[in-house]
Design an enzyme around this catalytic site. Structure first.
Site, PDB file in Angstrom:
ATOM      1  N   LYS A  14       0.816  -1.216   0.000  1.00 49.01           N
ATOM      2  CA  LYS A  14       0.000   0.000   0.000  1.00 49.01           C
ATOM      3  C   LYS A  14       0.856   1.275   0.000  1.00 49.01           C
ATOM      4  O   LYS A  14       0.581   2.213  -0.749  1.00 49.01           O
ATOM      5  CB  LYS A  14      -0.874  -0.117   1.243  1.00 49.01           C
ATOM      6  N   ARG A  89      -8.152   3.284   9.771  1.00 50.66           N
ATOM      7  CA  ARG A  89      -7.776   1.932  10.176  1.00 50.66           C
ATOM      8  C   ARG A  89      -8.849   1.248  11.011  1.00 50.66           C
ATOM      9  O   ARG A  89      -8.672   0.091  11.394  1.00 50.66           O
ATOM     10  CB  ARG A  89      -6.499   1.997  10.997  1.00 50.66           C
ATOM     11  N   ARG A 127      11.767  -8.137   4.241  1.00 48.35           N
ATOM     12  CA  ARG A 127      12.247  -6.757   4.387  1.00 48.35           C
ATOM     13  C   ARG A 127      12.838  -6.501   5.779  1.00 48.35           C
ATOM     14  O   ARG A 127      13.418  -5.454   6.029  1.00 48.35           O
ATOM     15  CB  ARG A 127      11.133  -5.745   4.074  1.00 48.35           C
TER      16      ARG A 127
HETATM   17  P1  ADP Z   1       1.820  -0.818   8.268  1.00 52.13           P
HETATM   18  O1  ADP Z   1       0.587  -0.529   7.477  1.00 52.13           O
HETATM   19  O2  ADP Z   1       2.887  -1.504   7.459  1.00 52.13           O
HETATM   20  O3  ADP Z   1       1.545  -1.526   9.558  1.00 52.13           O
HETATM   21  P2  ADP Z   1       2.148   2.050   8.814  1.00 52.13           P
HETATM   22  O4  ADP Z   1       3.388   2.780   8.461  1.00 52.13           O
HETATM   23  O5  ADP Z   1       0.935   2.392   8.035  1.00 52.13           O
HETATM   24  O6  ADP Z   1       2.528   0.515   8.698  1.00 52.13           O
HETATM   25  O7  ADP Z   1       1.819   2.252  10.376  1.00 52.13           O
HETATM   26  C1  ADP Z   1       2.758   1.960  11.369  1.00 52.13           C
HETATM   27  C2  ADP Z   1       2.147   2.129  12.753  1.00 52.13           C
HETATM   28  O8  ADP Z   1       1.725   3.493  12.936  1.00 52.13           O
HETATM   29  C3  ADP Z   1       0.895   1.305  13.036  1.00 52.13           C
HETATM   30  O9  ADP Z   1       1.175  -0.008  13.436  1.00 52.13           O
HETATM   31  C4  ADP Z   1       0.247   2.144  14.166  1.00 52.13           C
HETATM   32  O10 ADP Z   1       0.884   1.931  15.398  1.00 52.13           O
HETATM   33  C5  ADP Z   1       0.538   3.574  13.723  1.00 52.13           C
HETATM   34  N1  ADP Z   1      -0.558   4.117  12.866  1.00 52.13           N
HETATM   35  C6  ADP Z   1      -0.468   4.475  11.558  1.00 52.13           C
HETATM   36  N2  ADP Z   1      -1.651   4.893  11.090  1.00 52.13           N
HETATM   37  C7  ADP Z   1      -2.530   4.794  12.110  1.00 52.13           C
HETATM   38  C8  ADP Z   1      -3.924   5.044  12.265  1.00 52.13           C
HETATM   39  N3  ADP Z   1      -4.673   5.488  11.242  1.00 52.13           N
HETATM   40  N4  ADP Z   1      -4.483   4.815  13.480  1.00 52.13           N
HETATM   41  C9  ADP Z   1      -3.760   4.382  14.514  1.00 52.13           C
HETATM   42  N5  ADP Z   1      -2.458   4.097  14.456  1.00 52.13           N
HETATM   43  C10 ADP Z   1      -1.830   4.298  13.256  1.00 52.13           C
END
Ligand code: ADP
Length: 193
Positions: A14, A89, A127
């Site tokens: 994504k 999310r 990764r």
């Molecule tokens: P991935 O989708 O690979 O898990 P992201 O970079 O999107 O990684 O997110 C990393 C972390 O950041 C998540 O595991 C969470 O802790 C936090 N995070 C990111 N976006 C949100 C969100 N919309 N709501 C709550 N926590 C978030």
């Protein structure tokens, strides 16, 4: 104003696709994960609040991430549109986003990048070590997948027909092609550029 919402599990690709889409369309790529990671690196108040939650693979509070998103999408460079990666999310975030987008008068384009769970685990294992992400450890990744399944997967029901499903298998170019085909406004803009 076009608001693209990309859904998909951790490891679905994504983030890569969001960056590419943003570049092709000349729109900002808004990754809540990247914004939070930067805050952790900078040691800001936000970063201090988010650090341990992120390292454990859990979700940062809805209130905090909504504040981040509201501020970011109101910036001048988002006036034509933006690509959201990692937000919403869960259902509460989706409802809050719906309100923000209707206030902005934005048209929503939702695409879900679908990848089977076994493939996700293999990609993140691959990764591990190269990206240096603390939340890619075996335990944190397992937690992120659990959180994804219980909190984020229900968004497909929430959005229903509004979300297009795109297979995330195959090369990055193949996935990008499918994604553009699922976003009619993007195809039109790419062709006219
Ligand atoms: P991935 O989708 O690979 O898990 P992201 O970079 O999107 O990684 O997110 C990393 C972390 O950041 C998540 O595991 C969470 O802790 C936090 N995070 C990111 N976006 C949100 C969100 N919309 N709501 C709550 N926590 C978030």
């Amino acid at each position: 104003m076009n608001a693209v919402i990309l859904l998909g599990a951790p490891g679905s690709g994504k983030g890569t696709q969001a960056a590419r889409l943003a570049e092709s369309l000349g729109m900002p790529h808004i990754s809540t994960g990247a914004i939070l990671r930067q805050a952790v690196t900078d040691g800001t108040e936000l970063g201090v609040a988010a650090r341990d939650i992120m390292a454990a693979g859990r979700l940062v509070s809805d209130e905090i991430v909504l504040g981040i998103v509201e501020a970011r999408v109101s910036a001048h460079d988002c006036r034509r549109g933006f690509i959201l990666d990692g937000y919403p999310r869960n259902r509460a975030q989706a409802r809050a986003l719906g309100e923000v987008l209707s206030r902005l008068g934005a048209t929503e384009w939702i695409a879900n990048i679908a990848v089977p769970a076994e493939e996700l685990a293999a990609r993140v294992r691959g990764r591990r070590g190269t990206d240096g992400r603390q939340d890619d450890s075996e335990e944190a990744f397992r937690r992120r997948l659990e959180v994804y399944e219980s909190e984020s997967l229900p968004l497909l029901d929430y959005y229903g027909d509004r979300a297009s499903n795109v297979s995330g298998l195959g090369s990055r170019d193949e996935v990008f092609g499918r994604l553009c085909a699922a976003l009619p406004f993007a195809t039109a803009q790419l062709v006219t550029q």
